[in-house]
Design an enzyme around this catalytic site. Structure first.
Site, PDB file in Angstrom:
ATOM      1  CB  THR A 110       7.811  15.744  -2.848  1.00  0.00           C
ATOM      2  OG1 THR A 110       8.411  15.650  -4.126  1.00  0.00           O
ATOM      3  CG2 THR A 110       7.133  17.089  -2.656  1.00  0.00           C
TER       4      THR A 110
ATOM      5  CG  PHE B 175       4.690  -8.769   0.973  1.00  0.00           C
ATOM      6  CD1 PHE B 175       4.232  -9.065  -0.308  1.00  0.00           C
ATOM      7  CD2 PHE B 175       4.510  -7.482   1.453  1.00  0.00           C
ATOM      8  CE1 PHE B 175       3.616  -8.094  -1.090  1.00  0.00           C
ATOM      9  CE2 PHE B 175       3.893  -6.507   0.676  1.00  0.00           C
ATOM     10  CZ  PHE B 175       3.450  -6.814  -0.596  1.00  0.00           C
TER      11      PHE B 175
END
Ligand SMILES: Cc1ncc(COP(=O)(O)O)c(C=O)c1O
Length: 495
Positions: free
Chosen positions: A377, A213
């Site tokens: 950002t 995962f």
């Protein structure tokens, strides 16, 4: 070290002190807030009635299929999570392994009495372009201070998935740089990448393991193979997937067989690298968890990891160790891969969860020469670094890694004893520190145990098909382990 007396309970606890409806006995927990002496379950079901109402409310605007209950984070304290129905659970799952010092740790609460820290919190910068004046020093003194040995650069990110996602990009850029040398991008490369075609968008791959995962964003999801529900209907890259060792337990009684299993899986890694080379999709990197977590707490031996690193080196592929879940101390070392004595540092180590923000450590080779190639950002969050700095201080001052080993031993030995007492229900206790798991005889029993344990005041988590995982905070002590074991025994007797 400061202890907090009853009068210094956070305001949210005052009603408990006054009416004492739960007959709670609070006990001192080192520098943490006071804790209840044991779990309290008041509602017949969890979620209880108030949680169920809130679920309906939330359901009007969001999918709620994953919501277990609504917590009261004002009241939650130390190792105990309080819910809106008055239940107080000993939390050994800790927000999917993300809470290092438990709830409302006084040292963390204290941080935001400071104006400077509040200003850091509210003036969140676009870190890649307008970092604050403290940022270089903060990175050096906090994050580089815990950098895995041999890795001298860091890229900060938001979460585990986007750390892996950007780490893949760094690996691809590194790989192409090796081929390109010092020559500039060609016009063909620049044009073809704009329409997702080679040579600008090359056919490279990342090798991952069955049961792994690494997150749910598109690139990361192509390396995630734990449950179909995470992947179905979503297009994936055709990247190689090797078998991850499936060991027989107890390890000391199955040495030869498990060694063969290592060899089988490593042989597959090399064959897949060869196959994808001939397919024209060379393997630029290999991603691996030190302990496969969501996939069922599958462990591999230090020998396996050392041999895997050798294969990576031989084939010119980067080794990315995903420490998103294992990093931060719960295996008894700050980074789980420190247990493996690797010959060289890994090329890239990703982190998130207990470290409060995401990111990855790497060497100089993985820093792109051109700006804006690895960028977004926020690129992390200085507000979270304030928390991490204090968390690391508390880990050191209170020797919490030593504590993890002590409490982990009590929990692990206790689970092994429960296995012996209930061999028809439990087997294969495993793990390091307090990062532990045990298998159940089937999925139905596992789910029943997790649910019933909750009704007996212990919040655990499932992983893989048949495993229960334990992911307590680093402030989980031996007496908490004994509570978990007591409640577990009670529940096992009812089956
Ligand atoms: C090993 C590992 N990698 C990556 C991720 C993804 O992290 P996130 O949920 O923060 O995106 C997880 C999340 O559980 C994880 O356990």
């Amino acid at each position: 070290m400061r202890f907090f007396g009853l009068n210094m309970l956070p305001k949210a606890h005052t009603h408990i002190r006054k009416c004492n409806i739960f007959q709670l006995n609070f006990v001192k927990q080192y520098s943490t807030t006071l804790e209840p002496k044991e779990p309290v379950v008041l509602s017949k079901t969890i979620p209880g009635p108030k949680s169920t109402d809130l679920k309906t409310q939330l359901g009007a605007v969001q999918s709620t299929g994953t919501v277990q209950f609504f917590a009261d984070y004002e009241k939650s304290t130390g190792n105990y999570i309080f819910d809106v129905d008055g239940n107080i659970l000993l939390d050994v799952y800790t927000q999917i392994s993300s809470v290092p010092l438990g709830y409302n740790h006084p040292r963390l609460l204290n941080l935001f009495k400071d104006d400077k820290n509040i200003k850091t919190l509210i003036n969140r910068p676009a870190l890649g372009v307008f970092p604050g004046k403290e940022w270089p020093e903060k990175l050096q003194s906090i994050l580089m201070n815990i950098a895995p040995k041999g890795l001298n650069k860091i890229t900060t990110m938001m979460c585990g998935s986007c750390s892996n996602e950007n780490a893949f990009k760094s690996i691809f850029i590194w790989y192409q740089n090796k081929l390109r040398g010092s020559t500039a991008f060609t016009a063909e490369e620049m044009n073809s990448c704009m329409i997702n075609m080679p040579p600008g968008a090359p056919n490279l791959s990342i090798l991952s393991f069955k049961g792994a995962f690494h997150g749910r964003t598109l690139g990361a999801l192509s390396t995630t193979h734990s449950k179909y529900i995470h992947k179905i209907d979503v297009p994936s890259f055709d990247w190689p997937i090797a078998s991850f060792p499936q060991y027989k337990y107890p390890l000391e009684e199955n040495i030869a067989e498990n060694k063969k299993e290592d060899e089988r899986c490593l042989g597959e890694v090399q064959s897949l690298i060869d196959l994808y080379n001939t397919k024209g999709k060379p393997v630029a990197g290999v991603i691996v968890e030190p302990i496969q977590s969501e996939g069922g707490d599958n462990e591999a031996s230090p020998e396996f990891f050392r041999a895997l690193q050798k294969i990576c080196k031989k084939n010119g592929a980067a080794l990315l160790i995903d420490e998103v879940q294992t990093g931060g101390g719960s295996t008894g070392k700050f980074w789980c891969h420190e247990h493996f004595n690797l010959e060289f540092p890994p090329d890239v180590v990703t982190f998130s969860k207990k470290l409060q923000l995401g990111g990855y450590f790497h060497s100089d080779d993985f820093v792109p020469k051109e700006p804006y190639r690895i960028f977004n950002t926020w690129m992390g969050d200085p507000g979270k670094i304030i928390l991490l700095e204090e968390i690391l201080k508390v880990i050191n001052e209170e020797k919490l890694l030593e504590n993890v080993n002590l409490a982990g031993k009590v929990l692990k030995d206790g689970l092994i004893n429960l296995e012996k007492e209930f061999p028809h229900l439990l087997n294969s206790t495993r793990g390091r520190g307090t990062f532990l798991a045990v298998n159940c005889c089937n999925t139905k029993v596992r789910d029943l145990l997790v649910n019933t344990l909750k009704l007996h005041g212990v919040q655990t988590g499932g992983c893989g098909e048949i495993s229960i995982r334990f992911r307590p905070a680093l402030i989980f002590r031996e007496h908490h382990a004994n509570i978990v074991l007591d409640r577990f025994r009670t529940v096992l007797k009812t089956l």
